[in-house]
Design a protein around this motif. Structure first.
Motif, PDB file in Angstrom:
ATOM      1  N   ASN A 342       0.829  -1.194   0.000  1.00  0.00           N
ATOM      2  CA  ASN A 342       0.000   0.000   0.000  1.00  0.00           C
ATOM      3  C   ASN A 342       0.870   1.254   0.000  1.00  0.00           C
ATOM      4  N   ALA A 343       2.023   1.163  -0.702  1.00  0.00           N
ATOM      5  CA  ALA A 343       2.982   2.261  -0.715  1.00  0.00           C
ATOM      6  C   ALA A 343       2.663   3.242  -1.833  1.00  0.00           C
ATOM      7  N   PHE A 344       3.234   4.437  -1.721  1.00  0.00           N
ATOM      8  CA  PHE A 344       3.126   5.461  -2.766  1.00  0.00           C
ATOM      9  C   PHE A 344       4.343   5.434  -3.674  1.00  0.00           C
ATOM     10  N   GLY A 345       5.500   4.975  -3.131  1.00  0.00           N
ATOM     11  CA  GLY A 345       6.679   4.813  -3.964  1.00  0.00           C
ATOM     12  C   GLY A 345       7.899   5.514  -3.427  1.00  0.00           C
ATOM     13  N   ILE A 346       8.974   5.525  -4.243  1.00  0.00           N
ATOM     14  CA  ILE A 346      10.241   6.118  -3.851  1.00  0.00           C
ATOM     15  C   ILE A 346      10.760   7.011  -4.967  1.00  0.00           C
ATOM     16  N   ILE A 347      11.571   8.002  -4.548  1.00  0.00           N
ATOM     17  CA  ILE A 347      12.162   8.962  -5.484  1.00  0.00           C
ATOM     18  C   ILE A 347      13.597   9.214  -5.055  1.00  0.00           C
ATOM     19  N   SER A 375       2.093   7.976   4.734  1.00  0.00           N
ATOM     20  CA  SER A 375       0.801   8.201   4.076  1.00  0.00           C
ATOM     21  C   SER A 375       1.045   8.736   2.681  1.00  0.00           C
ATOM     22  N   GLY A 376       0.421   8.103   1.692  1.00  0.00           N
ATOM     23  CA  GLY A 376       0.542   8.598   0.332  1.00  0.00           C
ATOM     24  C   GLY A 376      -0.075   9.964   0.159  1.00  0.00           C
ATOM     25  N   ALA A 377      -1.249  10.182   0.789  1.00  0.00           N
ATOM     26  CA  ALA A 377      -1.925  11.470   0.658  1.00  0.00           C
ATOM     27  C   ALA A 377      -1.076  12.590   1.258  1.00  0.00           C
ATOM     28  N   GLY A 400       3.609   3.498   3.089  1.00  0.00           N
ATOM     29  CA  GLY A 400       2.315   2.847   3.251  1.00  0.00           C
ATOM     30  C   GLY A 400       2.208   2.136   4.584  1.00  0.00           C
ATOM     31  N   ASN A 401       1.976   0.816   4.548  1.00  0.00           N
ATOM     32  CA  ASN A 401       1.819   0.044   5.781  1.00  0.00           C
ATOM     33  C   ASN A 401       3.149  -0.240   6.472  1.00  0.00           C
ATOM     34  N   ARG A 402       4.253   0.142   5.838  1.00  0.00           N
ATOM     35  CA  ARG A 402       5.629  -0.035   6.315  1.00  0.00           C
ATOM     36  C   ARG A 402       5.825  -1.368   7.039  1.00  0.00           C
ATOM     37  N   ALA A 403       5.436  -2.438   6.331  1.00  0.00           N
ATOM     38  CA  ALA A 403       5.586  -3.775   6.897  1.00  0.00           C
ATOM     39  C   ALA A 403       7.049  -4.152   7.075  1.00  0.00           C
ATOM     40  N   ASP A 404       7.935  -3.537   6.314  1.00  0.00           N
ATOM     41  CA  ASP A 404       9.360  -3.861   6.427  1.00  0.00           C
ATOM     42  C   ASP A 404      10.177  -2.581   6.544  1.00  0.00           C
ATOM     43  N   VAL A 405      10.492  -1.942   5.438  1.00  0.00           N
ATOM     44  CA  VAL A 405      11.292  -0.717   5.471  1.00  0.00           C
ATOM     45  C   VAL A 405      10.506   0.385   6.184  1.00  0.00           C
ATOM     46  N   SER A 406      11.146   1.028   7.156  1.00  0.00           N
ATOM     47  CA  SER A 406      10.465   2.015   7.994  1.00  0.00           C
ATOM     48  C   SER A 406      11.300   3.278   8.101  1.00  0.00           C
ATOM     49  N   GLY A 407      10.793   4.218   8.892  1.00  0.00           N
ATOM     50  CA  GLY A 407      11.531   5.445   9.133  1.00  0.00           C
ATOM     51  C   GLY A 407      12.881   5.201   9.786  1.00  0.00           C
ATOM     52  N   ASN A 408      12.997   4.148  10.610  1.00  0.00           N
ATOM     53  CA  ASN A 408      14.292   3.828  11.215  1.00  0.00           C
ATOM     54  C   ASN A 408      15.335   3.500  10.155  1.00  0.00           C
ATOM     55  N   ASP A 409      14.934   2.750   9.135  1.00  0.00           N
ATOM     56  CA  ASP A 409      15.871   2.417   8.054  1.00  0.00           C
ATOM     57  C   ASP A 409      16.329   3.673   7.318  1.00  0.00           C
ATOM     58  N   LEU A 410      15.397   4.602   7.083  1.00  0.00           N
ATOM     59  CA  LEU A 410      15.770   5.838   6.395  1.00  0.00           C
ATOM     60  C   LEU A 410      16.693   6.690   7.254  1.00  0.00           C
ATOM     61  N   LEU A 411      16.485   6.699   8.570  1.00  0.00           N
ATOM     62  CA  LEU A 411      17.408   7.417   9.446  1.00  0.00           C
ATOM     63  C   LEU A 411      18.815   6.816   9.366  1.00  0.00           C
ATOM     64  N   GLN A 412      18.884   5.500   9.287  1.00  0.00           N
ATOM     65  CA  GLN A 412      20.196   4.865   9.133  1.00  0.00           C
ATOM     66  C   GLN A 412      20.864   5.333   7.844  1.00  0.00           C
TER      67      GLN A 412
END
Length: 1004
Positions: A342-347, A375-377, A400-412
């Motif tokens: 349920n993701a919006f995607g990556i850039i 949230s995509g919106a 989206g539902n961040r079942a795996d990759v999350s904000g913690n991964d992006l902080l890393q």
């Protein structure tokens, strides 16, 4: 070594499923670690056949071409106590194994209480260098500690340098010797500061690499591209092409017609298998019921990561939640990470990548902001808002539902990403709060982290998010985030406001703000907003409505050169011509004048913001400067003031001056740039720049900015309201001060000689193990409470029960007059306003009279449960508490007892373990803190003793996670010393700790 018959005599233990874990490896891929069982015989044989002869020789110290049936039995049958084997698997197949066998002092097989074990590894050659052995060592060490093993022994051939390095780099205390032609290593498995630092450094590198693989793929396949225009898959493919993605693009449609080989001008295939070359990233845009087939196709053909746009998962209910769990398990079994579902995607806007694998129709401009949303919106709104304000992005991910990759991964990833200066996060939930706080604190030490939290008052997790729900107030969560250096804002508008300021302007050296502009009223509004936000505004400089862009330039240049200010707010209203119409073109001219003044300003850089009213051309011109300026990081330096007087007790990091009426503005001739009027005496001297490379700096990619350089970014953020500009500026001031303080004094967790940790552990074990004890937890009795706290140097003033007047008199005689008589009934506890406390009873007659008054007024003695306690020196009544929250962990709290904390919520909070700096801030950050420091002529109390008490409570809770709640109330703090008059302690089986132990991904 034990024989098979000897092993079969050992008792079998239940399969330890809590040892199973998914881990991120050094190259960013994933593997599953799990115990080896008897069902793994064929996998073990297949694995061994793929290991080179050299690796087999290193493992067995001799040629060992194949495993015998006896070997296979020995290596697959374990009791999970004295003999344990773990395997790392990808796609269900072994890629590495590790085992330990408990031994005695003579090196023979043994059982507990023997606390030493022999350990050995074997890694498939194709997977060596991926960090598999290091991850296995972390997990087998944790298993060994759980089973009472304290040391590992390993025999390694000298030529096996890779394996020796795995042991020596782990950070454990070790000894090395050379015996009989091999290196003998002894590892103490007790975690050390170094082993924890090594573990977290490896975690950061691995998780950052896993995100980098997603953001910079060499090739992308879009699965679910429709044959006709329209649809999600076709949209993503079109966005990839329009963005100018530099890698190879493939379209996948399982229903592709015979003879059709292109869609949107790119090669098209029926499956990933048909592509015939490596694919790094797959964007999945098929219905949820077809996703498993697509994932299997990707996993079997080496795809490294997935962006799952498909909906119909945990956000849709129980069936969707199970579908989401299966998706994560399936992807991880192949070593892939997932963005979504349920993701919006990556850039990724890097010129070498130009990836827009999202539903965003327009590629954002390249910039220095990293943006994460759940949230995509909200993602769409933030992308549009940042574009409108001229801000560019380094990368964007909407999970989206961040079942795996999350904000913690992006902080890393963003922590050491040279392309990112500022991190913006929109979070609706935090899956691993302790880890998030740790990562945010580390990242905030080098670049700003701005967070807006959605769903903060709902009391439940958003649909699709599997997270612990906090029980503490939203204000407490905000305070804890600020403790970690996070800039906490309330709305997405404030997120953008703060982001563009932090990305384009240097950090201020202090809270002094110069205000100048062509509107007296707008200047006064800005002045008031500064006071509201705790800044120290100078008197506004009114250039009058006749001011020209040249006047603005001169006034701004003077302000930037003035040592009496740390930041400048420029206010502007439209010019009105003789015929009453606003002048056209002046916005662009004014923008150029302001940029020129900033670019030529001497001395250390200062932040500049613009407040405009109905001057769209000015805002557009400033935004356009942001879009068109040359790439590269702006200099952002945290300047340390030369001298700073000690903060008054009770002051906050950015303290407002006493309320004053707005001063008269300083007028200036419209044709002459007047200098700022002399300010009131400043509390901060002019700052000196830090040394290059010191903490608190931000520089260009790969190197720090030179402190004191003129600011050359050319981008000045513009705001349509004074309140918004000042709020963003105030956040920048507070963040800069946090960084200065963190760099100068990060604090330490002190050691105390008077702590009996083992004795406390024994008391806790006994209390929880008592027959009939509630499995949900127990509240300690008075004796055990005093005993547990006493083992940590926390003395509680004893109380003696007084069920009758005579018993009260005898108790007073034992304690010595004067005494206090108190009721301890739950409905009267800590409620002196209800009259349940009588103080300074100096004689037997006074005590009997007070006893009679209490029982006549409030009820019978058996209802009141009265006690007698010795009097203590007068002081300030305070309360110290600690509690474990399922979402944020152990929290230490402090406030004044009574109405201040209970009615007004005037409490301060810090995460455990607290440092000495945290304890000092706890005492000083409540609004009623002046009462502790001699308010209105009263004697200051012993705050060092109070801070030590806070640190001892923190240490107790940190050492023993079974202590789930402590309340010390009241704690009377006198001018010399303090007295703890009441205490309650609650124990419970320790909750799971997701921030300790070997690194692992969240389980599903």
């Amino acid at each position: 070594m034990q024989s098979a018959s000897e092993q079969s005599e050992q008792p079998e233990h239940a399969y330890p499923d809590h040892w199973e874990a998914d881990v991120v490896l050094r190259d960013g891929g994933t593997a599953r670690i799990r115990p080896i069982t008897a069902a793994d015989a064929e996998r073990l044989v297949s694995f061994y056949e793929q290991v080179s002869d050299e690796s087999k020789y290193y493992r067995f110290f001799a040629p060992y071409p194949r495993l015998s049936a006896k070997d296979v039995h020995r290596f697959t049958h374990h009791d999970f106590v004295d003999r344990v084997g773990l395997a790392a698997t990808v796609g269900g197949e072994f890629i590495a194994t590790v085992r330990y066998d408990r031994i005695n002092a003579q090196g023979r097989p043994a059982s507990a209480p023997a606390d030493e074990a022999e350990v050995a590894f074997l890694v498939q050659d194709a997977h060596q260098g991926r960090g598999v052995a290091s991850a296995l060592l972390e997990h087998i060490a944790a298993v060994a500690r759980e089973r009472g093993i304290r040391r590992f022994v390993a025999e390694v051939l000298p030529a096996n340098t890779k394996m020796i390095k795995v042991f020596t780099d782990a950070g454990y205390t070790q000894k090395r010797s050379f015996e009989d032609g091999s290196v003998r290593l002894h590892l103490d498995l007790e975690p050390t500061d170094r082993s924890l630092a090594v573990q977290r450094a490896r975690e950061q590198r691995a998780e950052a690499r896993s995100v980098q693989r997603l953001l910079a793929p060499g090739s992308v396949a879009v699965i679910g591209v429709g044959r006709a225009p329209g649809g999600v898959g076709r949209t993503v493919l079109r966005n990839l092409l329009d963005a100018g993605y530099t890698g190879r693009v493939h379209a996948v449609n399982s229903a592709l017609g015979e003879g059709r080989h292109e869609l949107e001008g790119v090669p098209a295939f029926r499956s990933v298998a048909g592509i015939g070359e490596a694919v790094d990233l797959a964007v999945v845009a098929v219905p949820a019921e077809r996703v498993p087939e697509a994932v299997a196709d990707c996993g079997e053909h080496g795809v490294r990561g997935l962006v799952v746009l498909s909906a119909g998962y945990a956000e849709s209910g129980a069936e969707g939640r199970e579908r989401q769990r299966a998706l994560v398990r399936q992807a991880r079994s192949y070593g892939m990470r997932i963005i979504g579902p349920n993701a919006f995607g990556i850039i990724n806007t890097a010129e070498s990548v130009r990836l827009n694998a999202s539903l965003a129709p327009q590629m954002p401009a390249a910039g220095r902001i990293g943006l994460f949303t759940q949230s995509g919106a909200i993602g769409i709104a933030l992308l549009a808002g940042l574009h409108r304000r001229g801000a560019g992005l380094s990368s964007f991910l909407s999970a989206g539902n961040r079942a795996d990759v999350s904000g913690n991964d992006l902080l890393q990833h963003w922590y050491d990403d040279p392309a990112t200066d500022v991190v913006l996060l929109y979070l609706e939930s935090i899956g691993n709060p302790r880890k998030f706080t740790r990562l945010a604190r580390r990242t905030a030490a080098v670049k700003p982290v701005v967070v807006v939290k959605g769903a903060r008052h709902s009391g439940s997790a958003p649909p699709g998010h599997r997270v612990p729900v906090t029980r503490i107030p939203h204000a407490t969560v905000s305070a804890l985030l600020r403790q970690a250096g996070v800039i906490r804002v309330d709305t997405v508008t404030e997120l953008v406001d703060a982001g563009i300021l932090l990305a384009d302007q240097p950090l201020p050296a202090g809270p002094r703000v110069a205000i100048l502009g062509n509107s007296e009223s707008l200047g006064l509004l800005t002045y008031d907003a500064c006071l509201t936000e705790g800044l120290r505004p100078l008197r506004p400089l009114d250039l009058t409505t006749a001011a020209t862009p040249a006047d603005f330039r001169g006034a701004l240049a003077a302000a930037l050169a003035d040592d009496a200010c740390d930041a400048v707010v420029v206010t502007a209203i439209p010019w009105v011509g003789e015929n009453g119409a606003t002048e056209s073109g002046d916005g662009e001219v004014l923008a150029a004048a302001l940029r020129s003044a900033v670019a030529t300003a001497p001395g250390p850089a200062k932040p500049v913001v613009v407040v405009h009213v109905e001057m769209g051309a000015l805002a557009d011109a400033l935004a356009e400067a942001t879009r068109t300026r040359p790439p590269g990081r702006t200099t952002q330096t945290v300047r340390e003031p030369e001298a700073k007087p000690a903060s008054a007790p009770g002051s906050t990091p950015v303290s407002a001056p006493p309320p004053v009426s707005a001063p008269p503005p300083v007028s200036a001739s419209p044709s002459v740039s007047a200098p700022l009027a002399p300010p009131a005496p400043a509390t901060h001297a002019e700052g000196e720049p830090r040394e290059p490379g010191g903490p608190g700096e931000q520089g260009g990619p790969g190197e720090p900015g030179e402190p004191g350089e003129p600011f050359t970014g050319g981008a000045i953020p513009a705001y349509p309201a004074a309140e918004r500009a000042v709020r963003a500026l105030a956040e920048s001031v507070r963040y800069a001060q946090w960084r200065r303080q963190a760099a100068a004094d990060p604090g330490r967790v002190p050691e105390f000689d008077t702590i009996d940790e083992n004795g406390a552990a024994a008391l806790i074990e006994r209390a929880l193990g008592q027959e009939g004890a509630d499995t949900r937890g127990v509240t300690l009795g008075v004796e055990d409470t005093l005993g547990l706290l006493g083992r940590y140097g926390i003395d509680v003033l004893p109380t003696l029960p007084a069920p009758t007047p005579d018993e009260a008199v005898r108790a007073a005689a034992r304690l010595g007059f004067p005494v206090a008589l108190k009721t301890t009934a739950p409905h009267l506890r800590h409620r002196p306003d209800l009259g349940g406390v009588r103080l300074d009873l100096a004689t037997e007659q006074q005590l009997r009279t007070a006893y009679a008054e209490l029982t006549e007024t409030l009820g019978k003695p058996e209802e009141l449960q009265p006690v007698v306690q010795a009097m203590v020196p007068r002081g300030v009544d305070t309360v110290v508490r600690s509690a474990i929250d399922p979402a944020v962990g152990a929290v230490l709290s402090f406030g004044l007892a009574g109405a201040a904390s209970e009615l007004l919520g005037d409490m301060s909070h810090r995460l455990v373990p607290a440092t000495d700096r945290d304890a000092a801030e706890l005492v000083r950050s409540i609004r009623t803190a002046p009462l502790l420091f001699g308010w209105r002529g009263s004697a200051p109390v012993d705050t060092p003793a109070l801070e030590e008490l806070l640190l001892r409570v923190s240490r107790l809770v940190d050492d023993h996670p079974e202590v789930v709640a402590i309340s010390l109330e009241p704690v009377v703090v006198a001018p010399r010393g303090l007295s703890v008059l009441g205490a309650t302690v609650r124990l419970a089986p320790p909750p799971p700790r997701t921030d300790l132990g070997p690194r692992r991904l969240p389980s599903y």
